[in-house]
Design a protein around this motif. Structure first.
Motif, PDB file in Angstrom:
ATOM      1  N   VAL A  79     -28.186 -28.547  32.685  1.00  0.00           N
ATOM      2  CA  VAL A  79     -28.973 -29.626  33.295  1.00  0.00           C
ATOM      3  C   VAL A  79     -30.464 -29.310  33.203  1.00  0.00           C
ATOM      4  O   VAL A  79     -31.286 -30.178  32.895  1.00  0.00           O
ATOM      5  CB  VAL A  79     -28.549 -29.850  34.768  1.00  0.00           C
ATOM      6  N   THR A  80     -30.818 -28.054  33.459  1.00  0.00           N
ATOM      7  CA  THR A  80     -32.225 -27.656  33.418  1.00  0.00           C
ATOM      8  C   THR A  80     -32.773 -27.715  32.001  1.00  0.00           C
ATOM      9  O   THR A  80     -33.900 -28.175  31.786  1.00  0.00           O
ATOM     10  CB  THR A  80     -32.395 -26.240  34.010  1.00  0.00           C
ATOM     11  N   VAL A  81     -31.996 -27.260  31.017  1.00  0.00           N
ATOM     12  CA  VAL A  81     -32.415 -27.357  29.606  1.00  0.00           C
ATOM     13  C   VAL A  81     -32.669 -28.816  29.247  1.00  0.00           C
ATOM     14  O   VAL A  81     -33.696 -29.160  28.654  1.00  0.00           O
ATOM     15  CB  VAL A  81     -31.352 -26.732  28.674  1.00  0.00           C
ATOM     16  N   LEU A  82     -31.741 -29.665  29.625  1.00  0.00           N
ATOM     17  CA  LEU A  82     -31.882 -31.099  29.355  1.00  0.00           C
ATOM     18  C   LEU A  82     -33.113 -31.678  30.050  1.00  0.00           C
ATOM     19  O   LEU A  82     -33.889 -32.423  29.441  1.00  0.00           O
ATOM     20  CB  LEU A  82     -30.617 -31.837  29.801  1.00  0.00           C
ATOM     21  N   GLY A  83     -33.304 -31.325  31.305  1.00  0.00           N
ATOM     22  CA  GLY A  83     -34.444 -31.860  32.071  1.00  0.00           C
ATOM     23  C   GLY A  83     -35.787 -31.411  31.522  1.00  0.00           C
ATOM     24  O   GLY A  83     -36.722 -32.212  31.419  1.00  0.00           O
ATOM     25  N   LEU A  84     -35.895 -30.137  31.163  1.00  0.00           N
ATOM     26  CA  LEU A  84     -37.157 -29.634  30.597  1.00  0.00           C
ATOM     27  C   LEU A  84     -37.477 -30.318  29.275  1.00  0.00           C
ATOM     28  O   LEU A  84     -38.614 -30.723  29.030  1.00  0.00           O
ATOM     29  CB  LEU A  84     -37.087 -28.121  30.410  1.00  0.00           C
ATOM     30  N   ALA A  85     -36.471 -30.441  28.423  1.00  0.00           N
ATOM     31  CA  ALA A  85     -36.693 -31.085  27.121  1.00  0.00           C
ATOM     32  C   ALA A  85     -37.012 -32.573  27.300  1.00  0.00           C
ATOM     33  O   ALA A  85     -37.887 -33.107  26.618  1.00  0.00           O
ATOM     34  CB  ALA A  85     -35.472 -30.900  26.224  1.00  0.00           C
ATOM     35  N   ALA A  86     -36.326 -33.235  28.234  1.00  0.00           N
ATOM     36  CA  ALA A  86     -36.592 -34.654  28.472  1.00  0.00           C
ATOM     37  C   ALA A  86     -38.011 -34.863  28.993  1.00  0.00           C
ATOM     38  O   ALA A  86     -38.684 -35.839  28.631  1.00  0.00           O
ATOM     39  CB  ALA A  86     -35.574 -35.227  29.442  1.00  0.00           C
ATOM     40  N   ALA A  87     -38.483 -33.948  29.846  1.00  0.00           N
ATOM     41  CA  ALA A  87     -39.860 -34.053  30.351  1.00  0.00           C
ATOM     42  C   ALA A  87     -40.864 -33.900  29.211  1.00  0.00           C
ATOM     43  O   ALA A  87     -41.876 -34.607  29.181  1.00  0.00           O
ATOM     44  CB  ALA A  87     -40.102 -32.998  31.420  1.00  0.00           C
ATOM     45  N   MET A  88     -40.581 -32.999  28.285  1.00  0.00           N
ATOM     46  CA  MET A  88     -41.497 -32.821  27.156  1.00  0.00           C
ATOM     47  C   MET A  88     -41.461 -34.034  26.221  1.00  0.00           C
ATOM     48  O   MET A  88     -42.484 -34.441  25.683  1.00  0.00           O
ATOM     49  CB  MET A  88     -41.174 -31.534  26.411  1.00  0.00           C
ATOM     50  N   ILE A  89     -40.290 -34.614  26.050  1.00  0.00           N
ATOM     51  CA  ILE A  89     -40.181 -35.818  25.221  1.00  0.00           C
ATOM     52  C   ILE A  89     -40.922 -36.979  25.883  1.00  0.00           C
ATOM     53  O   ILE A  89     -41.620 -37.747  25.222  1.00  0.00           O
ATOM     54  CB  ILE A  89     -38.698 -36.169  24.967  1.00  0.00           C
ATOM     55  N   LYS A  90     -40.778 -37.108  27.189  1.00  0.00           N
ATOM     56  CA  LYS A  90     -41.444 -38.182  27.933  1.00  0.00           C
ATOM     57  C   LYS A  90     -42.966 -38.087  27.799  1.00  0.00           C
ATOM     58  O   LYS A  90     -43.655 -39.095  27.740  1.00  0.00           O
ATOM     59  CB  LYS A  90     -41.039 -38.112  29.399  1.00  0.00           C
ATOM     60  N   ASN A  91     -43.483 -36.867  27.747  1.00  0.00           N
ATOM     61  CA  ASN A  91     -44.928 -36.661  27.648  1.00  0.00           C
ATOM     62  C   ASN A  91     -45.470 -36.785  26.234  1.00  0.00           C
ATOM     63  O   ASN A  91     -46.684 -36.719  26.040  1.00  0.00           O
ATOM     64  CB  ASN A  91     -45.304 -35.285  28.213  1.00  0.00           C
ATOM     65  N   GLN A  92     -44.584 -36.946  25.248  1.00  0.00           N
ATOM     66  CA  GLN A  92     -45.045 -37.063  23.855  1.00  0.00           C
ATOM     67  C   GLN A  92     -45.883 -38.334  23.710  1.00  0.00           C
ATOM     68  O   GLN A  92     -45.450 -39.413  24.062  1.00  0.00           O
ATOM     69  CB  GLN A  92     -43.837 -37.099  22.914  1.00  0.00           C
ATOM     70  N   VAL A  93     -47.091 -38.190  23.187  1.00  0.00           N
ATOM     71  CA  VAL A  93     -48.019 -39.317  23.088  1.00  0.00           C
ATOM     72  C   VAL A  93     -48.083 -39.849  21.664  1.00  0.00           C
ATOM     73  O   VAL A  93     -48.035 -41.049  21.433  1.00  0.00           O
ATOM     74  CB  VAL A  93     -49.430 -38.887  23.565  1.00  0.00           C
ATOM     75  N   VAL A  94     -48.215 -38.954  20.699  1.00  0.00           N
ATOM     76  CA  VAL A  94     -48.407 -39.339  19.303  1.00  0.00           C
ATOM     77  C   VAL A  94     -47.157 -38.984  18.512  1.00  0.00           C
ATOM     78  O   VAL A  94     -46.633 -37.880  18.623  1.00  0.00           O
ATOM     79  CB  VAL A  94     -49.630 -38.601  18.703  1.00  0.00           C
TER      80      VAL A  94
END
Length: 184
Positions: free
Chosen positions: A18-33
């Motif tokens: 769950v934590t691996v998924l959450g950390l990666a999802a947060a980084m994907i959400k912050n992707q701008v370009v």
């Protein structure tokens, strides 16, 4: 005793997944370009897959319609996928020197939230219109710490999955795997 140990290990693996998924999802959400890097997207897959494997393995302890070998094979596959994810993060973050080299962190596609252009004209997604050097450094450090945490958790998940494979093999040999007798 076998079920309790297996359930405990699966619970820890589930939480790490769950934590691996959450950390990666947060980084994907912050992707701008542009689109998120493959390593980040792969981490969402490994986290989700690990959670599913934990569910199947836990279910296999209590029901007889899941063959005893299925959770062992799934644990092994999950372990290999987590190992691949951990190695991918390690290779992708090798230049950032333990989150202390801000210039390299800015140039790293796993951390800079995307970039456009090349050379002197490069624009990075992490740099907002009103961001000063301290704000940029703070964002980079935050992304780097998330990425390092994801990396370490993937290796921990690999170790847990490997332990579950070993536990499953021992349980299979002693006849303690499965929720009951398999009836045809």
């Amino acid at each position: 005793m076998y079920r309790a140990i297996s359930l405990g290990m699966r619970a820890v693996l589930f939480l790490c997944g769950v934590t691996v998924l959450g950390l990666a999802a947060a980084m994907i959400k912050n992707q701008v370009v542009d689109s998120p890097p493959v390593t980040t997207r792969y981490s969402t897959f490994t986290g989700g897959f690990g959670m599913i494997v934990c569910g199947v393995g836990a279910l296999g302890l209590f029901v007889s319609f899941i063959p005893a070998l299925v959770p062992i094979v799934l644990d092994g596959l999950a372990g290999l996928l987590f190992l691949g994810g951990g190695i991918a993060w390690t290779i992708g973050l090798r230049s950032v020197e333990n989150c202390s080299n801000y210039y390299e962190m800015l140039r790293n596609p796993l951390l800079n939230q995307g970039s456009i252009g090349s050379g002197e004209d490069t624009r990075y997604g992490i740099i907002g219109p009103d961001d000063g050097p301290d704000a940029i450094a703070s964002k980079l450090l935050s992304n780097c710490q998330r990425a390092r945490a994801d990396e370490v958790l993937q290796f921990i998940c690999f170790a847990l999955a490997l332990g579950l494979v070993g536990l499953g093999v021992v349980g299979l040999r002693k006849g303690k795997v499965g929720g009951g007798e398999y009836v045809v």
